[in-house]
Design a protein around this motif. Structure first.
Motif, PDB file in Angstrom:
ATOM      1  N   THR A   7      32.940  25.896 -10.453  1.00 50.23           N
ATOM      2  CA  THR A   7      31.787  26.787 -10.390  1.00 50.23           C
ATOM      3  C   THR A   7      32.021  27.948 -11.341  1.00 50.23           C
ATOM      4  OG1 THR A   7      30.379  28.156  -8.960  1.00 50.23           O
ATOM      5  CG2 THR A   7      32.709  28.061  -8.393  1.00 50.23           C
ATOM      6  N   TRP A   8      30.930  28.364 -12.043  1.00 51.07           N
ATOM      7  CA  TRP A   8      31.080  29.421 -13.055  1.00 51.07           C
ATOM      8  C   TRP A   8      29.736  30.101 -13.279  1.00 51.07           C
ATOM      9  CZ3 TRP A   8      33.068  28.219 -18.723  1.00 51.07           C
ATOM     10  CH2 TRP A   8      33.432  29.416 -19.350  1.00 51.07           C
ATOM     11  N   LEU A  24      35.355  22.909 -20.995  1.00 50.85           N
ATOM     12  CA  LEU A  24      35.215  21.506 -20.623  1.00 50.85           C
ATOM     13  C   LEU A  24      36.190  20.611 -21.381  1.00 50.85           C
ATOM     14  CD1 LEU A  24      31.341  21.127 -20.281  1.00 50.85           C
ATOM     15  CD2 LEU A  24      33.038  21.386 -18.460  1.00 50.85           C
ATOM     16  N   LYS A  25      36.420  20.913 -22.645  1.00 49.28           N
ATOM     17  CA  LYS A  25      37.369  20.118 -23.424  1.00 49.28           C
ATOM     18  C   LYS A  25      38.790  20.261 -22.893  1.00 49.28           C
ATOM     19  CE  LYS A  25      34.726  20.329 -27.755  1.00 49.28           C
ATOM     20  NZ  LYS A  25      34.655  20.931 -29.106  1.00 49.28           N
ATOM     21  N   SER A  26      39.097  21.436 -22.370  1.00 45.12           N
ATOM     22  CA  SER A  26      40.444  21.697 -21.878  1.00 45.12           C
ATOM     23  C   SER A  26      40.640  21.223 -20.440  1.00 45.12           C
ATOM     24  CB  SER A  26      40.740  23.201 -21.974  1.00 45.12           C
ATOM     25  OG  SER A  26      41.962  23.511 -21.352  1.00 45.12           O
ATOM     26  N   ALA A  27      39.737  21.636 -19.553  1.00 46.86           N
ATOM     27  CA  ALA A  27      39.933  21.387 -18.121  1.00 46.86           C
ATOM     28  C   ALA A  27      39.390  20.037 -17.666  1.00 46.86           C
ATOM     29  CB  ALA A  27      39.283  22.507 -17.316  1.00 46.86           C
ATOM     30  N   VAL A  31      32.704  17.723 -12.428  1.00 47.54           N
ATOM     31  CA  VAL A  31      31.409  18.365 -12.188  1.00 47.54           C
ATOM     32  C   VAL A  31      31.537  19.854 -12.500  1.00 47.54           C
ATOM     33  CG1 VAL A  31      29.567  18.784 -10.517  1.00 47.54           C
ATOM     34  CG2 VAL A  31      30.963  16.708 -10.329  1.00 47.54           C
ATOM     35  N   LEU A  32      30.521  20.396 -13.164  1.00 45.40           N
ATOM     36  CA  LEU A  32      30.465  21.831 -13.442  1.00 45.40           C
ATOM     37  C   LEU A  32      29.167  22.393 -12.878  1.00 45.40           C
ATOM     38  CD1 LEU A  32      31.438  24.437 -14.913  1.00 45.40           C
ATOM     39  CD2 LEU A  32      30.208  23.601 -16.936  1.00 45.40           C
ATOM     40  N   HIS A  66      18.345  34.485 -13.750  1.00 47.74           N
ATOM     41  CA  HIS A  66      18.818  33.574 -12.712  1.00 47.74           C
ATOM     42  C   HIS A  66      19.092  32.177 -13.292  1.00 47.74           C
ATOM     43  CE1 HIS A  66      15.792  36.338 -10.513  1.00 47.74           C
ATOM     44  NE2 HIS A  66      16.921  36.980 -10.726  1.00 47.74           N
ATOM     45  N   GLY A  67      18.726  31.140 -12.556  1.00 49.09           N
ATOM     46  CA  GLY A  67      18.910  29.778 -13.029  1.00 49.09           C
ATOM     47  C   GLY A  67      20.234  29.173 -12.608  1.00 49.09           C
ATOM     48  N   VAL A  68      20.180  27.933 -12.117  1.00 48.34           N
ATOM     49  CA  VAL A  68      21.377  27.196 -11.708  1.00 48.34           C
ATOM     50  C   VAL A  68      21.307  25.789 -12.292  1.00 48.34           C
ATOM     51  CG1 VAL A  68      21.910  28.477  -9.595  1.00 48.34           C
ATOM     52  CG2 VAL A  68      20.221  26.646  -9.513  1.00 48.34           C
ATOM     53  N   ALA A  69      22.483  25.207 -12.514  1.00 46.52           N
ATOM     54  CA  ALA A  69      22.551  23.863 -13.083  1.00 46.52           C
ATOM     55  C   ALA A  69      23.804  23.162 -12.587  1.00 46.52           C
ATOM     56  CB  ALA A  69      22.563  23.919 -14.607  1.00 46.52           C
ATOM     57  N   ILE A  70      23.715  21.847 -12.484  1.00 47.00           N
ATOM     58  CA  ILE A  70      24.866  21.000 -12.185  1.00 47.00           C
ATOM     59  C   ILE A  70      24.960  19.962 -13.293  1.00 47.00           C
ATOM     60  CG2 ILE A  70      25.904  19.349 -10.588  1.00 47.00           C
ATOM     61  CD1 ILE A  70      24.363  20.750  -8.315  1.00 47.00           C
ATOM     62  N   VAL A  71      26.094  19.940 -13.999  1.00 48.44           N
ATOM     63  CA  VAL A  71      26.327  18.925 -15.027  1.00 48.44           C
ATOM     64  C   VAL A  71      27.544  18.104 -14.596  1.00 48.44           C
ATOM     65  CG1 VAL A  71      25.291  20.324 -16.837  1.00 48.44           C
ATOM     66  CG2 VAL A  71      27.734  20.462 -16.463  1.00 48.44           C
ATOM     67  N   SER A  72      27.464  16.802 -14.822  1.00 49.21           N
ATOM     68  CA  SER A  72      28.468  15.923 -14.229  1.00 49.21           C
ATOM     69  C   SER A  72      28.815  14.762 -15.158  1.00 49.21           C
ATOM     70  CB  SER A  72      27.930  15.383 -12.894  1.00 49.21           C
ATOM     71  OG  SER A  72      28.830  14.467 -12.316  1.00 49.21           O
TER      72      SER A  72
END
Length: 271
Positions: A7-8, A24-27, A31-32, A66-72
């Motif tokens: 979560t970020w 993302l390339k490192s960790a 799911v983010l 605001h705004g929320v997103a889930i990328v997986s």
């Protein structure tokens, strides 16, 4: 299956897409979950995420705020958006994972961005603070946020409350500062208890230790005095308590070029 989830609060996904890509390339979390994406869904940088291997995306965006997103990297099977306080202000999104992701038992993931609440901790004088308190009350009352028995749920996000004494740099000095006032901390704890959630950070890190995920932009050098707060949370339902394998806060991200004031928080579970 081992599942890693971050979560970020990114404080504008388009402005900081290079920082997201670096992380993302490192960790390489599976799911983010992002908060404060600050863009409408059509403006979300989908192509960049897909090039990074995150092809499955759920969005609840809003222009400039605001705004929320889930990328997986793994597929999810359903998406849901809930509104709170009769406001359509893009503060929640949830998805469920199942057999398509090789997860035998269903797993529900909620991503939240709780209102910050402004600067004056008095609901009679500050409409933003009143909104925040009502939002927390509605989270407590929301039945879909009350996993029971074998329900496998995860709740993450910028909840904008540092609930415990060592979740802030100075408990005494911040008691009248929004994010750590007694009324806020009690309401967040009530939401946690209503769902029988487990606060992963405080399950893994003793209450006696200071834990922060946010450092103000107002300080020229965030490392001086280390005046942080733990505003970003990961909760799991009791059925997942023993599934937690690891928990990390990437403090170094606060020193990246043009950073968010929040840093990534990651949990790893055996699901």
């Amino acid at each position: 299956m081992r599942l890693s989830l971050t979560t970020w609060n990114i404080n504008s996904v388009r402005l900081r897409i290079d920082l997201v890509a670096k992380f993302l390339k490192s960790a390489r979390p599976d799911v983010l979950c992002l908060q404060e994406t600050k863009c409408i869904d059509d403006a979300f940088p989908l192509k960049r995420f897909k090039r990074l291997g995150y092809e499955h995306v759920a969005l609840n965006g809003q222009k400039g705020y605001h705004g929320v997103a889930i990328v997986s990297r793994i597929p999810f099977e359903s998406k849901d958006i809930r509104t709170f306080c009769d406001k359509v202000d893009s503060r929640h999104i949830s998805v469920s994972f199942g057999t398509q992701a090789n997860i035998a038992k269903p797993l529900v993931l909620h991503n939240f961005y709780v209102p910050a609440g402004g600067d004056i901790p008095d609901p009679a004088l500050n409409e933003k603070f009143d909104h925040k308190l009502r939002f927390l009350d509605e989270m407590t009352a929301c039945e879909p946020l009350h996993p029971r028995g074998d329900d496998r749920h995860i709740l993450v996000g910028d909840l904008n409350v540092a609930p415990h004494e060592n979740d802030v740099w100075s408990h005494k000095q911040l008691l009248k500062v929004v994010s750590h006032t007694p009324v806020e901390t009690e309401k967040l704890k009530a939401a946690l208890a209503a769902g029988e959630w487990v606060d992963v950070a405080r399950e893994r890190i003793p209450m006696s230790e200071k834990v922060y995920t946010w450092w103000s932009y107002r300080s020229a050098d965030w490392t001086v005095g280390d005046r942080g707060r733990r505003l970003d949370h990961i909760w799991v339902s009791r059925a997942l308590k023993d599934a937690v394998q690891d928990f990390k806060i990437l403090r170094d991200a606060r020193s990246w070029e043009r950073p968010s004031d929040h840093v990534p928080v990651t949990v790893t579970l055996e699901v």
